[in-house]
Structure formats: structure tokens, C-alpha cells
Design an enzyme around this catalytic site. Structure first.
Site, PDB file in Angstrom:
ATOM      1  N   ASP A 196       0.829  -1.215   0.000  1.00  0.00           N
ATOM      2  CA  ASP A 196       0.000   0.000   0.000  1.00  0.00           C
ATOM      3  C   ASP A 196       0.857   1.254   0.000  1.00  0.00           C
ATOM      4  OD1 ASP A 196      -2.900   1.131   1.987  1.00  0.00           O
ATOM      5  OD2 ASP A 196      -2.215   1.552  -0.066  1.00  0.00           O
ATOM      6  N   ARG A 200      -0.609   8.937   0.845  1.00  0.00           N
ATOM      7  CA  ARG A 200      -1.401   9.055   2.089  1.00  0.00           C
ATOM      8  C   ARG A 200      -0.761   8.283   3.235  1.00  0.00           C
ATOM      9  NH1 ARG A 200      -3.971   5.891  -1.476  1.00  0.00           N
ATOM     10  NH2 ARG A 200      -3.916   3.655  -1.043  1.00  0.00           N
ATOM     11  N   ASN A 201       0.084   7.302   2.905  1.00  0.00           N
ATOM     12  CA  ASN A 201       0.696   6.469   3.950  1.00  0.00           C
ATOM     13  C   ASN A 201       2.123   6.886   4.280  1.00  0.00           C
ATOM     14  OD1 ASN A 201      -1.588   4.871   4.237  1.00  0.00           O
ATOM     15  ND2 ASN A 201      -0.986   3.552   2.524  1.00  0.00           N
ATOM     16  N   ASP A 217       2.599   3.740   7.492  1.00  0.00           N
ATOM     17  CA  ASP A 217       1.374   2.958   7.714  1.00  0.00           C
ATOM     18  C   ASP A 217       1.563   1.578   7.096  1.00  0.00           C
ATOM     19  OD1 ASP A 217      -1.914   3.412   8.218  1.00  0.00           O
ATOM     20  OD2 ASP A 217      -1.301   1.793   6.882  1.00  0.00           O
TER      21      ASP A 217
HETATM   22  C1  LIG Z   1      -0.949   6.860  12.594  1.00  0.00           C
HETATM   23  C2  LIG Z   1      -0.566   8.236  12.105  1.00  0.00           C
HETATM   24  O1  LIG Z   1       0.772   8.492  12.551  1.00  0.00           O
HETATM   25  C3  LIG Z   1       1.231   9.801  12.583  1.00  0.00           C
HETATM   26  C4  LIG Z   1       0.475  10.904  12.195  1.00  0.00           C
HETATM   27  C5  LIG Z   1       1.053  12.180  12.273  1.00  0.00           C
HETATM   28  C6  LIG Z   1       0.275  13.394  11.867  1.00  0.00           C
HETATM   29  C7  LIG Z   1      -0.790  13.277  10.998  1.00  0.00           C
HETATM   30  C8  LIG Z   1      -1.514  14.429  10.629  1.00  0.00           C
HETATM   31  C9  LIG Z   1      -1.125  15.702  11.113  1.00  0.00           C
HETATM   32  C10 LIG Z   1      -0.049  15.776  11.982  1.00  0.00           C
HETATM   33  S1  LIG Z   1       0.452  17.308  12.567  1.00  0.00           S
HETATM   34  C11 LIG Z   1       1.053  18.160  11.206  1.00  0.00           C
HETATM   35  O2  LIG Z   1      -0.707  17.967  13.074  1.00  0.00           O
HETATM   36  O3  LIG Z   1       1.511  17.133  13.509  1.00  0.00           O
HETATM   37  C12 LIG Z   1       0.669  14.636  12.367  1.00  0.00           C
HETATM   38  C13 LIG Z   1       2.367  12.318  12.727  1.00  0.00           C
HETATM   39  N1  LIG Z   1       3.082  11.240  13.092  1.00  0.00           N
HETATM   40  C14 LIG Z   1       2.553   9.997  13.031  1.00  0.00           C
HETATM   41  N2  LIG Z   1       3.300   8.920  13.384  1.00  0.00           N
HETATM   42  C15 LIG Z   1      -0.636   8.273  10.591  1.00  0.00           C
HETATM   43  C16 LIG Z   1       0.341   7.604   9.858  1.00  0.00           C
HETATM   44  C17 LIG Z   1       0.262   7.636   8.454  1.00  0.00           C
HETATM   45  F1  LIG Z   1       1.148   6.953   7.731  1.00  0.00           F
HETATM   46  C18 LIG Z   1      -0.739   8.331   7.789  1.00  0.00           C
HETATM   47  C19 LIG Z   1      -1.695   9.029   8.533  1.00  0.00           C
HETATM   48  C20 LIG Z   1      -1.649   8.972   9.925  1.00  0.00           C
HETATM   49  N3  LIG Z   1      -2.647   9.660  10.616  1.00  0.00           N
HETATM   50  N4  LIG Z   1      -3.512   9.091  11.484  1.00  0.00           N
HETATM   51  C21 LIG Z   1      -4.375  10.091  11.866  1.00  0.00           C
HETATM   52  C22 LIG Z   1      -4.031  11.251  11.185  1.00  0.00           C
HETATM   53  N5  LIG Z   1      -2.962  10.974  10.372  1.00  0.00           N
END
Ligand SMILES: C[C@@H](Oc1cc(-c2cccc(S(C)(=O)=O)c2)cnc1N)c1cc(F)ccc1N1NC=CN1
Length: 358
Positions: A196, A200-201, A217
Site C-alpha cells: 500500500d 497518504r501512507n 502505515d
Molecule cells: C498513525 C498516524 O501516525 C502519525 C500521524 C502524524 C500526523 C498526521 C496528521 C497531522 C499531523 S500534525 C502536522 O498535526 O503534527 C501529524 C504524525 N506522526 C505519526 N506517526 C498516521 C500515519 C500515516 F502513515 C498516515 C496518517 C496517519 N494519521 N492518522 C491520523 C491522522 N494521520
């Protein structure tokens, strides 16, 4: 990995056998009381994902973390999935793969604690970095190449990392050194397939110039191991637009599956976050791509870069480049003044998504 600790799992498909009986005891633990959840980041596959702070026992300052939560009312299946995803991430150690800090599984709600990548996900970053009439994009061709190179390095690591071993039942292995040699014949290190790879991941360490991109992800690889993505509704759940024909027609997944997806990720990067095959349904994409149709060159994308993407979409998996070869070519592109000087065009149809408030 201590092969004996992994029981052979006669699981369907062979690429992603991690060996059943994943030893949770092997996962790093985080003390729940040293975690503070600060704000919700969004909805993950299971439950809410939070930004938090982790006060590690032997360090003075608090570490920013992302915390995936598993709701209390989850099924045993969801619990096992959640655990498996942590176990997969725990196996990897690479600058372009998200770092697993640890898990809290002593009681509900369960937590998976990851390094916080404060730049958010690559798709949103690209969309929000699009040039505006009053502001040329902050991104350069070098930024786009570097992002692609970071993911390529992460994929090359995954491709090269043996993540599962098939082991003989203990009694056979312990029988005699000769048998152990025979047993070793079964210790077959295979390659990890992500399944995947998509913008987005992937996440960014920051939005600034020194940013790095990490694969963050592993939900699809986890589902395949658990074989429940069939249950989760077959093609509807599959990232069809990122998959090669042999995957969605024959269910054939190899490392060359990830190469195809990486080509689509490069297309996402050089189109600044456009949804591939805009407006097409999965069914239309499957028919078009199986018939030889491909994504067009993104406006302003250098011809050599587009040629590399197209090689990732060769109908013959074996003819697609390896991540090692792609890493070398991307590094050469980054030394090519012709490519670096190509402007990132302001494409009116590509103006920042309306929901981005200037
Ligand atoms: C599980 C989550 O992990 C994370 C999200 C963000 C993160 C995601 C969005 C915004 C911000 S921020 C810029 O507000 O710090 C930080 C930062 N660090 C992570 N380790 C994730 C991993 C991915 F590969 C893709 C999307 C997400 N998520 N899950 C929920 C939202 N995104």
C-alpha cells in the site's frame, strides 16, 4: 529474529508470512502513566490517533509522539490486527520508516506509540504546497525528487529485509545437526511486501526545507497477513489505483507490486497531490490499465522523471526496475541541472484545495 520463537504459520500466500504466534513480549513497552494525549490528529483504521507527549524514564524532556488507540469495545480480531501492525513496525529500523516507540497493552484502551512526524502526511503536504497566484510554490524540483528518493530508500530497505522465516517444528530442528542443516533449508528469508505504498501512507518529519519522508502505515500488509482484507470486502477495500494488473487480476503480489505503487506515488508527488485517474471508478481503472492505459505525464514533470514512472508500470513485473536501480537514477536526477531547473508550474486547475484558508 529467533527462528524458534516463530511457529510456522501455514498461512495462505507466502510473501507476508510473519510467523504466527508473534511474540508480544518482544515488543517494547511504554508505561501508560508516562504518556499524555494532547490533541486528536484524526481517525485511524481502528480508533482515534492522538498527538501526545512521552516522558521517557531516563530523559529530562518530553518526547512528542503519535498514539494510535484501539477502542475498548474492539473485537479480538481488531485487537490481533492492532498487535500485528505494531509487531510489523517493530521489525524495521530505517530513517525512512516510522519508528515504533512501544505499546501499552496492559489494559484498555490499547496504545501504539510512534515517533511524531510533525509535517503530517505527504498527500496533504503536496496539496497545501501548491503554488498560489500570489505565492510561487515553496517547493522546488529538488524537493519533489528528494521526497521520492526518501520513499524509494524506505522501500529498498523493506525489499531487502527478510521479515519472516519458515521454521520446522522444534523437534525436527533439534534432532541433529544434520537435520538442522536440513531445517535451515527451510529457513527461507523472503522479502517484505508493503502492498500500500501511496502518498497518504507517508509522513514528513517537518514541512520545512530539511524535511524527510517516512513510510508510516503498514495496515495493508497487516491485513494480508491476517487475510481479513478478503473479509473486509475485497476490491472495495483494495487500493486499486496503486495496484498492478497481476495483483488485482491474479492476486499475485511480489516486490514488483510495490514498484508499481511507487511509480503511482511518484506521479502523486509530481502532480502535487492529485488523485490518480481523477474521476474514474476502480472498475474503470482496472479495465483501462489492464488494456495498457497509463497515467499521463503531470504538467511540468521532466520527461526523464516520467519515463522512470512508466518503467514502474511495465505490464511485466520482472521488467520493472528494482528500488536499488531507481534510487541511483533519482540520485542522478538530483545532480542534473536540466532537471533541477525545471519550474514547478502554477496550474490553475491545481490551485490549492478550497479548504485551505490563505
Ligand atoms: C498513525 C498516524 O501516525 C502519525 C500521524 C502524524 C500526523 C498526521 C496528521 C497531522 C499531523 S500534525 C502536522 O498535526 O503534527 C501529524 C504524525 N506522526 C505519526 N506517526 C498516521 C500515519 C500515516 F502513515 C498516515 C496518517 C496517519 N494519521 N492518522 C491520523 C491522522 N494521520
Amino acid at each position: 529474529e529467533n527462528a524458534l520463537s516463530m511457529a510456522f504459520n501455514p498461512h495462505y500466500g507466502s510473501e507476508n508470512i510473519l510467523g504466527q504466534g508473534i511474540d508480544v513480549r518482544g515488543l517494547p513497552k511504554v508505561a501508560r502513566e508516562s504518556l499524555k494525549l494532547v490533541k486528536a490528529l484524526g481517525q485511524g483504521a481502528f480508533g482515534e490517533v492522538y498527538q501526545g507527549l512521552y516522558l521517557h524514564c531516563n530523559s529530562p524532556e518530553e518526547m512528542p509522539v503519535a498514539v494510535k488507540t484501539l477502542p475498548e469495545m474492539s473485537t479480538g480480531q481488531a485487537e490481533a490486527d492492532f498487535l500485528m501492525e505494531a509487531a510489523i513496525m517493530a521489525k524495521f529500523s530505517h530513517p525512512n520508516i516510522v519508528h515504533l516507540i512501544g505499546v501499552c497493552f496492559d489494559r484498555h484502551p490499547r496504545f501504539i506509540v510512534l515517533e511524531l512526524l510533525a509535517g503530517g502526511d505527504l498527500k496533504n503536504f503536496l496539496r497545501e504546497s501548491r503554488p498560489r497566484p500570489e505565492r510561487a510554490t515553496a517547493l522546488t524540483m529538488q524537493d519533489l525528487l528528494q521526497s521520492s528518493l526518501d520513499v524509494c530508500r524506505g522501500c529498498r530497505y523493506l525489499e531487502g529485509s527478510p521479515v519472516h522465516t519458515q521454521v520446522l517444528p522444534v523437534q525436527e530442528l533439534l534432532q541433529s545437526s544434520l537435520d538442522v542443516c536440513r531445517g535451515c533449508r527451510y529457513l527461507e528469508a523472503r522479502r517484505f511486501i508493503h502492498r500500500d505504498i501511496a502518498a497518504r501512507n507517508c509522513l514528513l518529519t517537518s514541512r520545512g526545507p530539511g524535511r524527510a519522508v517516512k513510510i508510516a502505515d503498514f495496515g495493508m500488509a497487516r491485513d494480508i497477513y491476517r487475510a481479513d482484507y478478503y473479509k473486509k470486502g475485497g476490491k472495495a477495500m483494495l487500493p486499486i489505483k496503486w495496484m498492478p494488473p497481476e495483483a488485482y487480476i491474479d492476486g499475485l503480489f511480489t516486490c514488483k507490486t510495490d514498484v508499481w505503487s511507487f511509480g503511482v506515488l511518484m506521479w502523486e508527488v509530481f502532480s502535487l497531490g492529485v488523485m490518480p485517474y481523477t474521476g474514474c471508478s476502480n472498475r474503470e481503472v482496472m479495465e483501462m490499465v489492464s488494456g495498457g492505459g497509463r497515467l499521463e505525464k503531470p504538467f511540468g514533470c521532466p520527461q526523464e522523471v516520467y519515463r522512470l514512472m512508466c518503467e514502474c508500470w511495465n505490464p511485466s513485473p520482472a521488467a520493472r526496475p528494482s528500488f536499488t536501480a531507481m534510487q541511483e537514477r533519482l540520485q542522478r536526477f538530483m545532480q542534473d541541472p536540466e532537471i533541477l531547473s525545471a519550474p514547478i508550474p502554477v496550474v490553475r486547475s491545481l490551485l490549492p484545495p478550497a479548504d485551505v484558508h490563505v
